[in-house]
Design an enzyme around this catalytic site. Sequence first.
Site, short mmCIF file in Angstrom:
data_model
loop_
_atom_site.label_atom_id
_atom_site.label_comp_id
_atom_site.label_asym_id
_atom_site.label_seq_id
_atom_site.Cartn_x
_atom_site.Cartn_y
_atom_site.Cartn_z
N LYS A 65 -19.17 122.24 -13.32
CA LYS A 65 -19.16 123.14 -12.15
C LYS A 65 -20.14 122.61 -11.09
O LYS A 65 -19.85 122.60 -9.88
CB LYS A 65 -19.56 124.56 -12.58
CG LYS A 65 -18.47 125.23 -13.42
CD LYS A 65 -18.93 126.48 -14.16
CE LYS A 65 -17.83 127.05 -15.03
NZ LYS A 65 -18.24 128.16 -15.88
N GLN A 117 -23.72 131.54 -16.67
CA GLN A 117 -22.85 130.97 -17.70
C GLN A 117 -22.88 131.83 -18.96
O GLN A 117 -23.94 132.08 -19.52
CB GLN A 117 -23.28 129.53 -18.01
CG GLN A 117 -22.37 128.81 -18.97
CD GLN A 117 -20.94 128.61 -18.45
OE1 GLN A 117 -20.74 128.24 -17.30
NE2 GLN A 117 -19.95 128.87 -19.28
N ASP A 156 -17.83 134.39 -10.28
CA ASP A 156 -16.83 134.43 -11.35
C ASP A 156 -15.81 135.56 -11.19
O ASP A 156 -14.84 135.61 -11.91
CB ASP A 156 -17.55 134.64 -12.71
CG ASP A 156 -17.78 133.32 -13.42
OD1 ASP A 156 -16.90 132.45 -13.33
OD2 ASP A 156 -18.83 133.17 -14.06
#
Length: 313
Positions: free
Chosen positions: A64, A108, A131
């Site tokens: 990412k 994460q 997200d």
Amino acid sequence: MSQRTSHGAASGPKILDGKTLSRAVARTVTAHVTTLSSKINRAPGLAVILVGENPASKTYVASKHRFAKECGLETFDSHLPASVTREELAAVIEGYNHNDKVDGILLQLPLPAPLDGSEFVRMIAPEKDADGLHPANQGLLLQGAPAPRPCTPLGVMTMLDLAMSDITLGETTTLADLPRASLAGKSAVVIGRSQLVGKPMGFLLLERNATVTFAHSKTTDLPGVCRAADIVVAAVGVPRLVKRDWVKPGAIVLDVGINRLPDGKLCGDVDYDDVAPVASAITPVPGGVGPMTVAMLISNTVSNCARRNGVVL
Ligand code: NAD
């Protein structure tokens, strides 16, 4: 296994290559970063929070981070020990919530025990949610209102656009070249009903007018339910669950699953070799939905930046 560019099972399935498609997302995002940077005098910013040393999480975070850098975003990193306290992690999130250079916050998951991921996702400012997992944004999804959408389902939708288009991905392809598929009249089944993938996936399909069925561990006759669908999305976590006789000939099959086999190899929730001959289009694992999830996280961050600054891209 033959490659093809139009759909129909007769000449073999169209292989939906997530790595190549993610390059098209990168070109689009890079152009948006250039536009935004000239208007707001800074690059969009992504903050990445990693807790502990989970090897898979470290790999995801690295990819990412790489994608963000490549597209010209500024990145901010917090790698915290697994022993971090609830208060310390909350303070890091709060710091990024108040940092005006940060447009996207990625926490994460999973977090090491006893930390509860959903508690900390709720602490992220919804407008900085990279997200698309904050409950406020999931509510906006249900309402069909603009908000960051969950990355994996968003990536699957773009793969569906590719499946239903006649374009061939090239070195200059951007998302502007990819028409948005209309799913009116199509039936779709989503296997899995998680907050992360299954539920939002179904609502994104519904938003495009598909007739959606959610299937899950308590569904009876799962093969029959799948066989009725024009589009099958598998987000289960059971290796090679979906077999050829579950799939209507010519259906589009999108495999979200990432399962590690005892020999260390990765496979999806779809038995690829078995199913590919009857599908019109199918995603491989690895190299399918995974790279698109990464791409969509960065795309979400840039969209957040535009929204926060009133810029229309
Ligand atoms: P999850 O465990 O939260 O949810 C799994 C869902 O599958 C549940 O709703 C359950 O009801 C259903 N299910 C379980 N066993 C079943 C069965 N035998 N038959 C029918 N339904 C069954 O998992 P998740 O977070 O949604 O992830 C699903 C898979 O997708 C996993 O393999 C995960 O690693 C993968 N994943 C991939 C990406 C990506 O970027 N490609 C992103 C997220 C998750």
